[in-house]
Design a protein around this motif. Structure first.
Motif, PDB file in Angstrom:
ATOM      1  N   SER A 294       0.871  -1.170   0.000  1.00  0.00           N
ATOM      2  CA  SER A 294      -0.043  -0.068  -0.060  1.00  0.00           C
ATOM      3  C   SER A 294       0.891   1.230   0.025  1.00  0.00           C
ATOM      4  CB  SER A 294      -0.656  -0.002   1.203  1.00  0.00           C
ATOM      5  OG  SER A 294      -0.173   0.209   2.392  1.00  0.00           O
ATOM      6  N   ASP A 295       0.226   2.225  -0.621  1.00  0.00           N
ATOM      7  CA  ASP A 295       1.102   3.493  -0.770  1.00  0.00           C
ATOM      8  C   ASP A 295       1.295   4.179   0.786  1.00  0.00           C
ATOM      9  OD1 ASP A 295       1.956   6.024  -1.079  1.00  0.00           O
ATOM     10  OD2 ASP A 295       0.412   6.736  -2.621  1.00  0.00           O
TER      11      ASP A 295
ATOM     12  N   PRO B  44      -3.910   8.213   2.702  1.00  0.00           N
ATOM     13  CA  PRO B  44      -4.655   8.374   4.062  1.00  0.00           C
ATOM     14  C   PRO B  44      -5.323   7.232   4.432  1.00  0.00           C
ATOM     15  CG  PRO B  44      -5.804   9.932   2.467  1.00  0.00           C
ATOM     16  CD  PRO B  44      -4.671   9.296   1.862  1.00  0.00           C
ATOM     17  N   ARG B  45      -5.306   6.627   5.948  1.00  0.00           N
ATOM     18  CA  ARG B  45      -5.830   5.588   6.336  1.00  0.00           C
ATOM     19  C   ARG B  45      -7.228   6.049   6.774  1.00  0.00           C
ATOM     20  NH1 ARG B  45      -1.113   3.785  10.655  1.00  0.00           N
ATOM     21  NH2 ARG B  45      -2.045   1.682  10.475  1.00  0.00           N
ATOM     22  N   PHE B  46      -7.585   7.342   6.997  1.00  0.00           N
ATOM     23  CA  PHE B  46      -8.777   7.726   7.305  1.00  0.00           C
ATOM     24  C   PHE B  46      -9.127   8.926   6.187  1.00  0.00           C
ATOM     25  CE2 PHE B  46     -12.118  10.466   9.390  1.00  0.00           C
ATOM     26  CZ  PHE B  46     -12.960   9.368   9.888  1.00  0.00           C
TER      27      PHE B  46
ATOM     28  N   PHE C  40      -3.756  16.381   8.857  1.00  0.00           N
ATOM     29  CA  PHE C  40      -2.712  15.306   8.366  1.00  0.00           C
ATOM     30  C   PHE C  40      -2.888  14.195   9.478  1.00  0.00           C
ATOM     31  CE2 PHE C  40       1.129  13.230   8.993  1.00  0.00           C
ATOM     32  CZ  PHE C  40       1.551  12.782   7.640  1.00  0.00           C
ATOM     33  N   LEU C  41      -2.820  14.326  10.846  1.00  0.00           N
ATOM     34  CA  LEU C  41      -2.879  13.176  11.620  1.00  0.00           C
ATOM     35  C   LEU C  41      -4.268  12.604  11.507  1.00  0.00           C
ATOM     36  CD1 LEU C  41      -1.180  14.753  14.744  1.00  0.00           C
ATOM     37  CD2 LEU C  41      -0.133  13.233  13.313  1.00  0.00           C
ATOM     38  N   LEU C  42      -5.158  13.476  11.405  1.00  0.00           N
ATOM     39  CA  LEU C  42      -6.649  12.678  11.219  1.00  0.00           C
ATOM     40  C   LEU C  42      -6.890  11.518  10.243  1.00  0.00           C
ATOM     41  CD1 LEU C  42      -9.343  13.221  12.819  1.00  0.00           C
ATOM     42  CD2 LEU C  42      -9.915  15.031  11.565  1.00  0.00           C
TER      43      LEU C  42
END
Ligand code: GFB
Length: 328
Positions: A2-3, A7-9, A232-234
């Protein structure tokens, strides 16, 4: 494979409740989200007092956010923290607990809690890494606020540990920017000194007063950088440990005062009121963790002070006088 940058979310098409949107931090996060394909949810104090658990439950159930950002808090500078310990401890415990409990009941997918660099021990090794938390005594002038914020980090971690919730925490350094509290008794150092420098300029005075000795060092981050870091963190972070968000540079308060005098264009004859507290001698945070995740700040202190002073000049007449600010 996976890249790692995807984003994971992903926030696209999500409903995001920014709790505390009227404060400097919440306002900046809303401004950033307005450029995205996101439905931003906000609640006025009349619609939902965040200290009232039933009101928070009702608003969460009615609005069904996919994500919640807890940018709401009772905040203030060194003197306000020292003067109103009940407000800083109790209101913040209520706000964060009500929001996390209601988010869990409403199956909110992702939650970001915002703390503060004052969670770290007064004499922590510099730059302060995330694992310094709870390794020594706190700075007494803001221990009430710090303990509330530490409880918030731990509550988010508890939801992750017990229920597998995606509740994460970010620790901003000292913040400044548009929408800040410029009240001279309750504000943080940058808005206070900017206002005092402006008043000196208007009055033709030779300089202005600085609290304390001028020797403590502080790190400052522009609130628009902080907002970008939060988003970014979200989208990208799912870890158990909180993440520092800072600029990576600090300076003595005396040098900050000279820099503000330069930006404002006033005299540099400074006086130091040593009856006022210095607070912690230094709190420069390590930004290594967030840098490794792929984020860094963009706004220099000189540029940020200049744009903040421009904002102050445009808004000075409308600024409220506040003793403490609800909503960061
Ligand atoms: O920004 P500040 O109030 O917060 O003060 P802290 C930073 C430093 O600036 C202290 C000095 O050493 C102050 O003595 N200072 C000089 C002034 N002149 C002034 C002035 O006119 N006004 C203010 N306010 N300070 C806060 C915590 O600590 O940091 C909060 O109390 C929060 O809980 C926040 O964590 C980020 O950096 O000392």
């Amino acid at each position: 494979m996976s890249d790692p940058t995807s984003p994971r979310f992903p926030l696209t098409s999500k409903r995001v409740w920014v709790a505390g949107h009227r404060g400097m931090v919440g306002g900046a996060i809303v401004r950033q989200l307005e450029h995205r394909d996101v439905t931003v949810i906000t609640a006025s104090r009349q619609e939902c007092d965040l200290r009232d658990a039933a009101a928070v439950d009702a608003f969460m159930t009615a609005n069904k956010p996919d994500a919640v950002v807890i940018a709401a808090a009772k905040v203030g500078g060194i003197l306000a923290n020292d003067t109103y310990p009940v407000d800083f401890l109790q209101d913040n415990l209520l706000i964060q607990t009500n929001l996390m409990k209601a988010a869990f009941a409403a199956d909110v997918e992702k939650l970001l809690f915002l703390g503060s660099s004052c969670i770290y021990p007064k004499f922590a090794d510099q730059p302060i890494t995330e694992d310094s938390l709870l390794t020594g005594p706190l700075e007494p002038t803001n221990e009430w606020y710090a303990i509330a914020k530490i409880a918030g980090i731990k509550l988010a971690q508890a939801y992750m540990k017990q229920y597998g919730c995606r509740y994460i925490s970010a620790m901003p350094t000292n913040l400044y920017g548009p929408g800040d509290n410029f009240d001279l008794t309750s504000s943080h150092v940058i808005p206070a000194l900017m206002r005092k420098a402006h008043m000196a300029k208007v009055a033709g005075a030779p300089g202005f007063e600085v609290w304390g000795s001028g020797t403590p060092r502080r790190e400052f981050l522009h609130v628009d950088d902080l907002a970008r870091g939060c988003i970014f963190l979200l989208e990208h972070y799912e870890g158990f440990e909180h993440v520092n968000l800072g600029s990576g540079e600090d300076l003595p308060i005396k040098d900050l005062a000279f820099e503000i005098a330069r930006v404002v264009g006033c005299g540099t004859a400074l006086t130091f009121d040593t009856t006022k507290p210095d607070g912690t001698p230094r709190k420069l945070m390590s930004g290594d963790k967030v840098a490794a995740l792929g984020w860094r700040p963009e706004i220099s202190l000189a540029d940020g002070l200049a744009s903040t002073y421009a904002w102050f000049l445009q808004n000075a007449d409308a600024l409220p006088e506040r003793t403490t600010e609800m909503a960061r």
